[in-house]
Design a protein around this motif. Structure first.
Motif: not given
Length: 405
Positions: A174-182, A122-127
């Motif tokens: 589990e514990k996905i730091p999505i803010k930091d990842m993006l 999902i993060v790869a898709f968004l980026v």
């Protein structure tokens, strides 16, 4: 310049931000009306308007009605000065919207979720899509105010972490730091809240629903998520209570066991998994349905099959949906009895994909409410922004950071 509105501001800059906020909220608006709203002296207001004009944050949008003398110039914000992204992360899809400052949709991308769409996917898709959209629109990072996310929970909102949601189709949540990842991959600030909160904010701020002071918003699908505005203010609640959503009001003390460990919860009767399970069980008992012609194995039946069958009048699926909606309506009537909202907005796939489910829930809740509170007028509808409400409200999170009320 808007990005500077969050720095340590002088009194002059705070006044400038307030003036811009009023133009954003009430424009097209005249200088006289701005003076009335802000209490500024005419010379000060004129100087600040000129500064906003010089930075191309606002523009002259024509003339208002004259009350004697020259017609007043009207001012509006320039919506293409900056842009925002809004993201909706649900259990069935992830949606990305590119919007201008008026939160008008410019471009939309959508990813359906399945067993392979892990958080990394999902993060790869968004980026990838954000980068692609910025290149197509020739947007630099300086022109993007931020990225807002409306998500399933539970969340650690302060740190931007998606904790451990249940009923997601893929592993690894589990514990996905999505803010930091993006932020690390895109270099753009990210803001996050529960999706039902952002959807409610969008409906409240951008439609005629701001005439109501007490609103409940329910998103119902794989789980149930509930947001509330009480006395005109969003009630955010605690992150600690977000794992199972808000579908666990007990409506049958001797009922089915729920995923939360209790018995007789609304979720156990009216969620998508509960509906699918009930249809499959009845088919295994030999009950007739058009679904038998559409799947080779009974276990292959999924929610979309059921929605289509209901909309075609299939008796078995229609009865299952009526029963599920009745329980959801009982739960909603209990919410009405406790909170006494003026407006309830019903969203999510169970409400939007089947008229029968929506109408049965609405009829049941209103009927139960009339018994106890015959004079309490309440409006129930499906909102004005549809599936995009959560993403639009996520974009509003970004604007709220720079332009607080």
């Amino acid at each position: 310049m808007i990005k500077q509105f969050t720095d340590s501001l002088s009194q002059k800059d705070k006044t400038l931000r307030q003036l811009y906020r009023f133009i954003y909220e009430y424009g097209p608006i005249s200088k006289v009306d701005l003076i009335d709203l802000t209490g500024l002296k005419q010379t000060t207001c004129t100087r600040l308007i000129d500064e906003l004009l010089s930075h191309k944050l606002i523009f002259e949008a024509g003339f208002g009605e004259s009350s004697g003398g020259r017609k007043p110039i009207l001012y509006k914000i320039k919506p293409d000065t900056y842009y925002v992204f809004g993201i909706d992360i649900s259990r069935t899809y992830t949606k990305l919207l590119l919007m201008d400052l008026n939160l008008h949709l410019l471009k939309e991308e959508r990813l359906s979720l399945n067993q392979t769409t892990t958080p990394d996917v999902i993060v790869a898709f968004l980026v990838s899509k954000i980068t692609e959209l910025m290149e197509k629109k020739s947007l630099t990072k300086d022109l993007v105010l931020g990225i807002g996310i409306g998500s399933i929970g539970p969340l650690n909102r302060d740190d931007g972490i998606l904790l451990d949601p249940v009923d997601v189709p893929s592993p690894g949540w589990e514990k996905i730091p999505i803010k930091d990842m993006l932020e690390k991959q895109l270099g753009i600030d990210v803001f996050i809240d529960y999706g039902v909160n952002t959807a409610l904010l969008a409906e409240y701020q951008l439609t005629s629903f701001n005439m109501y002071q007490n609103i409940v918003y329910v998103i119902k699908g794989v789980g149930t998520r509930t947001g509330m505005i009480m006395d005109g203010n969003l009630t955010r609640g605690s992150d600690k209570l977000g794992r199972y959503g808000q579908g666990h009001m007990i409506i049958n003390v001797h009922g089915k066991k729920c995923i939360c460990g209790s018995y007789g919860c609304v979720h156990a009767y009216s969620s998508i998994p509960a509906i699918v399970e009930e249809v499959i069980n009845l088919l295994k008992e030999g009950r007739d349905s058009i679904l038998r012609e559409r799947v080779s194995q009974i276990e292959q039946v999924h929610f979309d099959h059921i929605c289509q069958a209901v909309n075609e009048g299939d008796p078995l699926c229609s009865q299952v949906i009526k029963d599920a909606a009745y329980y959801a309506g009982i739960g909603l009537s209990n919410v009405i009895n406790v909170l006494h909202p003026e407006l309830i907005i019903l969203g999510g796939p169970t409400y939007t994909n089947m008229e029968l489910f929506y109408e049965t829930v609405k009829e049941t809740a209103l009927m139960k409410n009339k018994i106890m509170y015959p004079n309490h007028e309440i409006v129930i509808n499906r909102g004005n922004l549809g599936e995009n409400a959560t993403s639009i409200g996520a974009g509003s999170l970004v604007l709220g950071h720079y332009l607080p009320n």
